[in-house]
Structure formats: structure tokens, C-alpha cells
Design a protein around this motif. Structure first.
Motif, PDB file in Angstrom:
ATOM      1  N   ARG A 104      12.524  -4.957  -1.457  1.00 25.98           N
ATOM      2  CA  ARG A 104      11.402  -5.226  -0.680  1.00 25.98           C
ATOM      3  C   ARG A 104      11.763  -6.552   0.183  1.00 25.98           C
ATOM      4  O   ARG A 104      11.966  -7.480  -0.466  1.00 25.98           O
ATOM      5  CB  ARG A 104      10.186  -5.255  -1.273  1.00 25.98           C
ATOM      6  CG  ARG A 104       8.933  -5.502  -0.415  1.00 25.98           C
ATOM      7  CD  ARG A 104       7.698  -5.518  -1.116  1.00 25.98           C
ATOM      8  NE  ARG A 104       7.491  -4.190  -1.854  1.00 25.98           N
ATOM      9  CZ  ARG A 104       7.298  -4.024  -2.989  1.00 25.98           C
ATOM     10  NH1 ARG A 104       7.689  -4.887  -3.940  1.00 25.98           N
ATOM     11  NH2 ARG A 104       6.858  -2.684  -3.412  1.00 25.98           N
ATOM     12  N   SER A 107       9.652  -9.288   3.215  1.00 21.15           N
ATOM     13  CA  SER A 107       8.371  -9.240   4.028  1.00 21.15           C
ATOM     14  C   SER A 107       8.539 -10.671   4.860  1.00 21.15           C
ATOM     15  O   SER A 107       9.352 -11.688   4.715  1.00 21.15           O
ATOM     16  CB  SER A 107       7.441  -9.682   3.125  1.00 21.15           C
ATOM     17  OG  SER A 107       7.225  -8.470   2.252  1.00 21.15           O
ATOM     18  N   THR A 126       6.427  -5.699   6.199  1.00 22.16           N
ATOM     19  CA  THR A 126       7.062  -5.554   5.090  1.00 22.16           C
ATOM     20  C   THR A 126       7.910  -4.105   5.109  1.00 22.16           C
ATOM     21  O   THR A 126       7.326  -3.352   5.858  1.00 22.16           O
ATOM     22  CB  THR A 126       5.890  -5.412   3.944  1.00 22.16           C
ATOM     23  OG1 THR A 126       5.065  -6.439   3.778  1.00 22.16           O
ATOM     24  CG2 THR A 126       6.684  -4.988   2.521  1.00 22.16           C
TER      25      THR A 126
END
Length: 649
Positions: free
Chosen positions: A39, A41, A63
Motif C-alpha cells: 500500500r 498513499s 491510496t
């Protein structure tokens, strides 16, 4: 079941009876317990004061994440089952092809063959690669106009999810391979024989379908507050405003899944819908009296909302909902050390777009057959779909609490809060409920329970979301805190405990209440239960200890979740058993460099944490679907480490 050592049967003597105790397949062994996630962001905030009375601000968050999940190699079967005058097909073309297969073992009468079963070990695990992007943007302006402070903002959220599947075969292609003899549906996985190679055949039939899920949400709100007039006891405050919002959902399912020709993965249906909501609200704070140490105040609020749905399917009704909800609170302080409060009010929850208009999703959970015709641990084909006839949930709630901070013992705080929530038309889903009601001969509406016409064993369930009559839950929140400043630092100990006194639900007006307190409820399968929202333990609590000295903070939290009654439908001989209580320990340390610190680290905060220090696994639950533990309460992550650095500029 093929006898040991035989991969390609030639006649009936190559088979033995299936043993439900010895021949069960442990599909969890190859399933991914914790999916791999990547992930990233990006976040930005902006604020600018145009004038002393006017300020604009904005927020932006993007994101992007990728995660992979894996299940055991896909199982599939083919057959047809008569129901209500028609045949309910489950890959029936596969069964027809198997009956005419050149590899049909000698001694098997094609007319007596009513089901063919296989698991695609040749294609490896059933894997789902998911890529998700999410965007959130907000633009707002606030200011002053006379005695009024006002604020207005527009918010936009968009989420896109792409899911690609592997380990799935196309039924139509495999039927052709069975007809040609290139695939032997009676042989063991990976078998090679005269004219057939099951591995090569399944790989030729393999597909990688894609599903796409998109959601959009935007809203605009305006709110203002002001001291509207003075009383001898204080200032009467008023806040009011309005909100407009719109939700959209668009689910595009791969044609392979929509056709039901997928051998592996859940069959689904595409759907799209949107909803518009407008609302107005007002709230006031009225100080009734204030004298020396005594105070009495009233808080009143109300909200009106109008919902308007528009499903993409013109055959479905376009629902509209109107609601008026309120809340009234009384705050009373008879003396400096004691505060009392009481609140009553109503609330409203419209069914989500998925609950109302969602396409059918095929799953294979385990249910308990009240008629006893279905072997335990059998997985039943279940289709769960939205229900456009759903009514909104409507609740009334009551809260009564006391807060005590004795002057004679500074640092101590004790609080006690009792709450009760009564909900009408509870939105639930549970195929087990339909199975139980059908077994009693009761009407189950648009739902359907399919049984084998010969053995009467469960074969399939058409379930949908429905409104249960009502639920009642009440409980008590306890909190004890002690603060103690010393020469070596500041200490704080906190004990928090939630005790649920009741959690019961009545499925229909004519049925009796059934308690779910302290009972395992699998949120995905709900086998043996009629609801699927997760378990409600009688006790949940924590004990925290914090020490702070100047810029250094050290802390630890002991977490506790009470035991549960396991689902006896999945225990040995249906015997009662307990899911053990769960206790974990978390530790955290932080250091804050102040703005006056003579270092490049000024205004920086460093936080280090260890969660589940003892690496305590979740307690085993026999009734949990696939995972062996209650995913609504526990995490399988085990001991984990976290670090964060925050810097103010």
C-alpha cells in the motif's frame, strides 16, 4: 471414493464408500491466512485565511494498494435437481458429458449417475489478485457573519477495485474436452491415461476472469451555529444545517462468472444503483440553571432525511425513504465531583445499495440440516442476493450514566454507563434461517431451499437479505482511571470493561426471541445462526498503564475478549464446546522533540509499538467458516511491529 493406489478407475470395484470422518479435505492447509498487501498513499492539506472572517481549506488523499489472496484448489461438481416443477442445474452439462464419456467405468449405469465431483489441483490454488485505488478530496470554506459561525464543504470519494482470478476453468471448454476424451472426470487429479491428460486438459480450459467494482460518493453540507440569547444560567446555543449527498455503485462481473460457467470462484451478477439523500438538522444547548457547584442543561437535536434510490435494473422498484429522528439529553451536576446524564432518541439506517439491489453471489457454506438428511460438514451451494423490498431499520435508544471524580482522592475517576437499543426491521442475512423455516413448513417468501428428490439431502439455497422483526441489546460500560503525578514522571492506569446484558433477536412477529449473547456467529457463513454480523461476547475489556516523563511516554495495554459458545453443529457428535477467552498484550513507546529543541528533530514525534507481544493465536472455533477462528473478533496477524514518524512544519 477411489481406492488407494488407483488413479484411473476402470470398473466399480476400483471404488470404496466415502468416509465422512477420514476423507474430509483440509482446504485451509493451502489457503492464505494473511494476504500479502502493498500500500502507498499520498496526502496533502491546505489552509488559507483570506480575511479575519474567512478561511478556505482543502484535503486530498490518494491510496493505491495491491493484495493477493489464495484459497485451496477450486472444487466443482455437476448435476441437476428437480425443484418446484423445474430442474435446478449446477453445471449440468458436465454431468451429461460425464455420462457419455469414453472413460465411464464399467458397471456404472449413466442413468444412475446423478453427480460428478472434482477438485482442480492441476491449476494450483484459487488465487485472487486485487488492485485498489481510492481518492478522497475535500474543499471547504468557513467564516463569520454577525453572531453566526458558518462552514460549508464539498466532499468527493471514489474507489476502484479490480479483481483477477486464476485457478478457474471454463465449463464449456471442459465439456468439449470430456466429450473428446481428452479429460477423464472419473480419474484422480493429474492422471494420464490412454488418450487423456487431465493436467493438460484443465490448463487448456483455464481462464483468468476479471471483476470490477466502482463506488462514488459526493456530498455538500452547510452548517452554522450561534449563541442565540442569554439566560441567567448561561447562553443558549443553536446549530443548524443541511446536507446533500449522492452514492453510486457499479459492479461489473466477468461474463464467465455471470454465466455460471466458472469452475471455481463464486458466481456473481453485475448490478448498478445510485442513491440521493437530502437532510436538514438542528441542535440546541439550553442551560436550565447554574448555581455554585450545581448545573442542569438540556441538549435537543432533530434530523429529517429523504432517500431516493435508482437501481440500474428497471424491473426493480425505485425505493424512497423518509425519516425523522431526534435525541434528547439531560446533564446534571449536583456537586463538583458528580456528573449525571440521560439520553433517549431514535435512529434510522436505510439498507445499503448492495443489500437492496446487489446481484446474487454463490458461496458454499456449511449448514445444519434440522431434518437430518444431510451429512454434517457438507457444503451447500448458496446464492445470496439483494432484496429491493427491504425496509429501513429503525431504532430507539436509551442511555443513563454517572461520572464520579472525588475531590478527597484527586486523580481517581469512576464512570458507569447503561445503554439499551431496540431495533425494528433489523436487516439480516442467514440461509440457515430459511432452511429451518422450510423444514417446519413455514412460508419463506422469495427464498428457496432445494433438496435432493431421492435422499432429501440439502442441495442448494436461494437466500436474500430480509427484515427480522426486532432486536434488543443492552449493557453497561465501566471505567476506572487513576492519575498519579510523581517526581519521576506521570503515571496513569485505566480499566475499561463492556458487559453486554442481552443481545437477542426475533426473526418474525410470530416467533420468540432467540439470544445470541456469547455465541459464535460467523459473519460470512452464519451456519447454524440466522444472522451474520459477528459474535457478541458477554465481556470485552482492557487494562492500560501509561508513564510519561517530559517528552518520553511508555505504555502497555492488556486486552481481553470473553469466551463464546461454539456452534455445536460443527463439533464432534454435536457436543457443546467453548471458544476460549483471548488475552493479548500491546506495548508502545513514543518520544516528542519540542519546537524549542536545538536539533533538526524539533517538532518531531517518534512512535514505536509492538502489538500482541506474546504472539497469542486466536482461540480455535469449530463453527468458524474456513479459518478456524472468529474473524469478527480476532486477528491472525500475531506479534507485529509498528513505527511512525510525525513532523510538524
Amino acid at each position: 471414493m477411489l481406492k488407494d493406489g488407483i488413479s484411473s478407475p476402470s470398473n466399480l470395484t476400483d471404488y470404496r464408500l466415502w468416509d465422512s470422518n477420514e476423507d474430509l479435505y483440509n482446504f485451509s492447509q493451502q489457503a492464505v491466512a494473511i494476504p500479502e498487501v502493498q500500500r502507498s498513499s499520498v496526502m496533502a492539506n491546505f489552509s488559507h485565511r483570506i480575511s479575519p472572517q474567512l478561511q478556505v481549506w482543502s484535503e486530498l488523499l490518494y491510496t493505491h494498494s495491491q493484495f493477493q489472496n489464495g484459497l485451496a484448489p477450486a472444487p466443482w461438481f455437476g448435476g441437476t435437481f428437480p425443484f418446484a416443477g423445474f430442474k435446478f442445474p449446477v453445471h449440468s452439462a458436465l454431468l451429461d458429458a460425464a455420462k457419455n464419456s469414453p472413460h465411464l467405468p464399467v458397471g456404472i449405469n449413466p442413468d444412475d449417475l446423478d453427480q460428478i465431483n472434482y477438485r482442480s489441483f492441476e491449476l494450483g490454488r484459487l488465487e485472487i489478485d486485487q488492485e485498489k485505488s481510492a481518492l478522497r478530496g475535500l474543499l471547504g470554506i468557513r467564516g463569520e457573519l454577525g453572531i453566526w459561525d458558518w462552514e460549508s464543504a464539498a466532499l468527493y470519494i471514489e474507489t476502484d477495485l479490480e479483481a483477477q482470478y486464476t485457478g478457474i476453468a471454463d465449463e464449456s471448454t471442459l465439456v468439449d474436452l470430456i466429450d473428446s476424451g481428452a479429460f477423464n472426470p472419473f480419474a484422480a487429479a493429474g492422471a494420464i491415461g490412454a488418450g487423456y491428460d487431465n493436467t493438460a486438459a484443465l490448463q487448456a480450459a483455464a481462464r483468468s476472469p476479471n471483476n470490477h467494482y466502482q463506488e462514488e460518493f459526493w456530498s455538500y453540507d452547510f452548517k452554522a451555529n450561534a449563541p442565540i440569547f442569554e439566560l441567567s444560567s448561561g447562553t443558549v446555543q443553536l446549530a443548524t444545517g443541511l446536507e446533500l449527498r449522492q452514492e453510486k455503485i457499479d459492479v461489473a462481473i466477468d461474463p464467465l462468472f455471470e454465466s455460471g460457467a466458472n469452475l471455481g470462484g463464486a458466481s456473481e451478477s453485475s448490478y448498478a444503483a445510485q442513491r440521493k439523500v437530502s437532510s436538514v438538522f438542528a441542535e440546541t444547548w439550553v442551560p436550565v440553571f447554574s448555581h455554585t457547584e450545581q448545573e442542569l442543561a438540556i441538549n435537543l437535536s432533530a434530523r429529517y432525511e429523504n432517500y431516493s434510490d435508482k437501481p440500474d435494473n428497471s424491473a426493480q422498484s425505485a425505493n424512497t425513504y423518509d425519516t425523522f429522528v431526534y435525541k434528547a439529553s439531560v446533564f446534571y451536576r449536583p456537586q463538583e465531583a458528580i456528573q449525571l446524564h440521560a439520553t433517549t432518541g431514535t435512529s434510522f439506517r436505510a439498507p445499503t445499495l448492495s443489500e437492496s439491489y446487489g446481484g446474487g453471489i454463490s458461496t458454499f457454506p456449511i449448514y445444519h440440516d434440522p431434518l437430518g438428511f444431510t451429512p454434517e460438514s457438507s457444503r451447500i451451494d448458496t446464492i445470496v442476493s439483494g432484496n429491493p423490498e427491504l425496509e429501513p431499520e429503525q431504532s430507539t435508544h436509551f442511555n443513563l450514566g454517572i461520572r464520579f471524580e472525588p475531590e478527597s482522592h484527586p486523580g481517581w475517576l469512576l464512570s458507569l454507563d447503561y445503554y439499551r437499543i431496540d431495533t425494528k426491521d433489523v436487516i439480516v442475512n442467514g440461509a440457515q434461517y430459511f432452511i429451518d423455516q422450510a423444514a417446519l413448513g413455514n412460508d419463506i417468501g422469495s427464498a428457496a431451499v432445494i433438496r435432493d428428490p431421492t435422499t432429501q439431502a440439502l442441495r442448494g439455497v436461494f437466500a436474500n437479505w430480509f427484515n427480522a422483526s426486532e432486536s434488543i441489546t443492552d449493557g453497561i460500560d465501566y471505567k476506572v482511571r487513576y492519575k498519579a503525578p510523581t517526581r519521576t514522571g506521570h503515571w496513569q492506569a485505566t480499566l475499561g470493561l463492556n458487559q453486554v446484558l442481552r443481545y437477542k433477536l426475533k426473526a418474525s412477529k410470530d416467533s420468540s426471541y432467540e439470544s445470541y449473547l456469547g455465541t459464535l456467529i460467523d459473519p460470512r457463513a452464519s451456519g447454524g445462526n440466522i444472522i451474520g454480523r459477528g459474535s457478541i461476547p458477554e465481556y470485552k475489556g482492557y487494562l492500560g498503564l501509561l508513564w510519561q516523563h517530559q517528552s518520553l511516554t511508555l505504555g502497555g495495554t492488556l486486552n481481553y475478549i470473553d469466551s463464546l459458545d461454539d456452534n455445536p453443529a460443527f463439533t464432534t457428535d454435536s457436543q457443546p464446546r467453548k471458544v476460549k477467552a483471548w488475552t493479548t498484550l500491546d506495548l508502545v513507546a513514543s518520544y516528542q522533540w519540542t519546537g524549542s529543541a536545538q536539533t533538526w528533530l524539533h517538532n518531531t514525534k517518534l512512535v514505536l509499538g509492538v502489538d500482541n507481544v506474546c504472539n497469542t493465536p486466536p482461540p480455535f472455533a469449530a463453527g468458524a467458516f474456513a479459518d478456524g477462528y472468529d474473524t469478527s473478533l480476532y486477528s491472525l496477524t500475531g506479534r507485529s511491529y509498528r513505527i511512525s514518524i510525525q513532523r510538524e512544519f
